[in-house]
Write an enzyme that holds these catalytic residues in place. Structure first.
Site, PDB file in Angstrom:
ATOM      1  N   ASN A 249       0.979  -1.143   0.103  1.00  0.00           N
ATOM      2  CA  ASN A 249       0.143  -0.507   0.035  1.00  0.00           C
ATOM      3  C   ASN A 249       0.624   1.127  -0.099  1.00  0.00           C
ATOM      4  OD1 ASN A 249      -1.561   1.915   0.763  1.00  0.00           O
ATOM      5  ND2 ASN A 249      -3.068   0.763   1.971  1.00  0.00           N
TER       6      ASN A 249
ATOM      7  N   HIS B 161       1.178   6.399   1.549  1.00  0.00           N
ATOM      8  CA  HIS B 161       1.824   7.036   2.890  1.00  0.00           C
ATOM      9  C   HIS B 161       3.113   8.094   2.477  1.00  0.00           C
ATOM     10  CE1 HIS B 161      -1.174   6.397   5.302  1.00  0.00           C
ATOM     11  NE2 HIS B 161      -1.469   5.391   5.604  1.00  0.00           N
TER      12      HIS B 161
ATOM     13  N   HIS C  39      -6.082   3.481  -1.665  1.00  0.00           N
ATOM     14  CA  HIS C  39      -6.790   3.854  -1.639  1.00  0.00           C
ATOM     15  C   HIS C  39      -7.558   5.289  -1.637  1.00  0.00           C
ATOM     16  CE1 HIS C  39      -9.652   4.714   2.214  1.00  0.00           C
ATOM     17  NE2 HIS C  39     -10.133   4.849   1.785  1.00  0.00           N
TER      18      HIS C  39
ATOM     19  N   ARG D 158      -8.983   8.129  -1.108  1.00  0.00           N
ATOM     20  CA  ARG D 158     -10.239   8.508   0.271  1.00  0.00           C
ATOM     21  C   ARG D 158     -11.071   9.295  -0.110  1.00  0.00           C
ATOM     22  NH1 ARG D 158      -9.905   7.832   5.685  1.00  0.00           N
ATOM     23  NH2 ARG D 158      -9.162   5.587   6.104  1.00  0.00           N
TER      24      ARG D 158
ATOM     25  N   ARG E 102      -6.173  12.213   0.603  1.00  0.00           N
ATOM     26  CA  ARG E 102      -5.415  13.382   1.693  1.00  0.00           C
ATOM     27  C   ARG E 102      -4.353  12.356   2.183  1.00  0.00           C
ATOM     28  NH1 ARG E 102      -7.091   9.569   6.902  1.00  0.00           N
ATOM     29  NH2 ARG E 102      -9.405  11.437   6.762  1.00  0.00           N
TER      30      ARG E 102
ATOM     31  N   GLU F  79      -8.755   0.467  -3.034  1.00  0.00           N
ATOM     32  CA  GLU F  79      -9.506   0.578  -2.000  1.00  0.00           C
ATOM     33  C   GLU F  79     -10.586   1.566  -1.535  1.00  0.00           C
ATOM     34  OE1 GLU F  79      -7.106   0.702   1.418  1.00  0.00           O
ATOM     35  OE2 GLU F  79      -5.839  -0.950   1.759  1.00  0.00           O
TER      36      GLU F  79
ATOM     37  N   THR G 224      -8.728   3.284   8.730  1.00  0.00           N
ATOM     38  CA  THR G 224      -9.291   2.575   8.496  1.00  0.00           C
ATOM     39  C   THR G 224      -9.565   1.733   9.134  1.00  0.00           C
ATOM     40  OG1 THR G 224      -9.059   2.276   5.944  1.00  0.00           O
ATOM     41  CG2 THR G 224     -10.955   0.870   6.788  1.00  0.00           C
TER      42      THR G 224
ATOM     43  N   GLU H 281     -11.142  -9.502   2.572  1.00  0.00           N
ATOM     44  CA  GLU H 281      -9.545  -8.616   3.553  1.00  0.00           C
ATOM     45  C   GLU H 281      -9.573  -8.842   5.084  1.00  0.00           C
ATOM     46  OE1 GLU H 281      -7.277  -5.955   1.590  1.00  0.00           O
ATOM     47  OE2 GLU H 281      -6.528  -5.308   3.638  1.00  0.00           O
TER      48      GLU H 281
ATOM     49  N   HIS I 133      -3.089  -4.305   7.842  1.00  0.00           N
ATOM     50  CA  HIS I 133      -3.617  -3.912   8.479  1.00  0.00           C
ATOM     51  C   HIS I 133      -2.234  -3.840   9.805  1.00  0.00           C
ATOM     52  CE1 HIS I 133      -6.006   0.050   9.785  1.00  0.00           C
ATOM     53  NE2 HIS I 133      -5.073  -0.210  10.525  1.00  0.00           N
TER      54      HIS I 133
HETATM   55  N1  PXP Z   1      -5.960  -3.456   4.276  1.00  0.00           N
HETATM   56  C1  PXP Z   1      -6.357  -2.406   4.030  1.00  0.00           C
HETATM   57  C2  PXP Z   1      -7.758  -2.642   3.646  1.00  0.00           C
HETATM   58  C3  PXP Z   1      -6.405  -1.784   3.887  1.00  0.00           C
HETATM   59  O1  PXP Z   1      -7.196  -0.241   4.545  1.00  0.00           O
HETATM   60  C4  PXP Z   1      -5.302  -0.690   4.910  1.00  0.00           C
HETATM   61  C5  PXP Z   1      -4.614   0.717   5.167  1.00  0.00           C
HETATM   62  O2  PXP Z   1      -5.843   0.986   6.342  1.00  0.00           O
HETATM   63  C6  PXP Z   1      -3.908  -2.275   4.594  1.00  0.00           C
HETATM   64  C7  PXP Z   1      -4.235  -2.883   4.442  1.00  0.00           C
HETATM   65  C8  PXP Z   1      -2.545  -1.279   5.575  1.00  0.00           C
HETATM   66  O3  PXP Z   1      -2.675  -1.318   6.510  1.00  0.00           O
HETATM   67  P1  PXP Z   1      -1.120  -1.125   6.844  1.00  0.00           P
HETATM   68  O4  PXP Z   1      -0.658   0.342   6.714  1.00  0.00           O
HETATM   69  O5  PXP Z   1      -1.643  -0.937   8.335  1.00  0.00           O
HETATM   70  O6  PXP Z   1      -0.183  -1.590   6.908  1.00  0.00           O
END
Ligand code: PXP
Length: 251
Positions: free
Chosen positions: A19, A22, A55, A57, A61, A82, A113, A163, A202
């Site tokens: 992901n 960030h 994602h 949003r 952001r 996402e 999330t 997921e 997550h």
């Molecule tokens: N999977 C989903 C569906 C998410 O929304 C997120 C980010 O919130 C992640 C995985 C990755 O989570 P993290 O950034 O905490 O690794």
């Protein structure tokens, strides 16, 4: 077409979706173009990541609309978008046709999330969105808590993927962590038994990923915040490689 390649398969494989939201969060802090999440996606592709997760949003952001096409054009990795279950996001998903769409709950005031989607309580709202995405050939996933009612709801919605939210596991300590791990493991087995491919994500880190990666039914982990944070110290390449190695070692 770039961005639409099927996921690569390894024997007994557990795919790693990275992901890259960030990277965009840091870019947006200064309002310019750097660091570019597309460059992150290219590095993930080069070092053996299996997919890119982003994602979009409602408040934009981190990832922005224009990033989606750029990411799809820049790598052959499948894009997992996402998205909240809204008309706006549905229209964007149908336009970009990512490999997969993971429907997540979204509240503007949350930092991330925080919980799973209430698929059980929102069947009527989700059904048409799931149907339109599926008709467009997009692999639909629901981001749910590891709870049998949510698996049941996912079955009724006929999604191919769920997921499982690993946030409770990641934040728990001691005995509670073992309980949360068991929940995830049981729900991965239940999903698989019912023909749904289980993924998880997550809050996963080098320290907590292995017990999750060892769950045999899981096909994919999506990991973001920790990897991007580690990349500050060791580079994204090294961070993705290390996570990949830890996952492989646990299988
Ligand atoms: N999977 C989903 C569906 C998410 O929304 C997120 C980010 O919130 C992640 C995985 C990755 O989570 P993290 O950034 O905490 O690794």
């Amino acid at each position: 077409m770039a961005g639409h390649a099927p996921p690569r398969l390894r024997p007994n494989s557990l795919r790693l979706g990275v992901n890259i939201d960030h990277v965009a969060t840091i870019r947006n802090a200064r309002g310019g173009d750097h660091p570019d999440p597309v460059r992150a996606a290219q590095i993930v592709a080069a070092v053996g990541g299996d997919g890119i997760t982003a994602h979009l949003r409602e408040d934009r952001r981190h990832i922005r609309d224009e990033d989606l096409a750029r990411i799809q054009a820049a790598t052959n990795l499948p894009l997992n978008l996402e998205m909240a279950a809204t008309d706006e996001m549905l229209e964007i998903a149908l336009r970009h046709k990512p490999h997969a769409a993971c429907i997540v709950p979204e509240r503007r005031e949350e930092r991330t999330t925080e919980g799973g989607l209430d698929a059980a309580g929102q069947h009527n709202r989700l059904a048409p969105i799931v149907g339109r995405l599926a008709d467009a050939g997009i692999r639909v996933s629901l981001f749910i808590a590891p709870d049998p009612r949510q698996i049941e709801a996912a079955m009724q919605l006929r999604v191919p993927v769920v997921e499982l939210h690993t946030g409770e596991y990641a934040h728990a300590e001691g005995e509670q962590r073992a309980i949360e791990l068991r929940r995830i493991s049981d729900m991965a087995a239940l999903a698989a038994l019912n023909g749904i491919e289980p993924h998880a994500g997550h809050g996963l880190t080098y320290d907590n990923v292995q017990p999750i990666a060892a769950i045999p039914q899981l096909a994919e982990l999506n990991i973001g915040h920790y990897l991007i944070g580690e990349a500050i110290f060791t580079g994204l390449e090294g961070a993705v490689r290390r996570m990949r190695d830890l996952m492989d070692e646990a299988r």
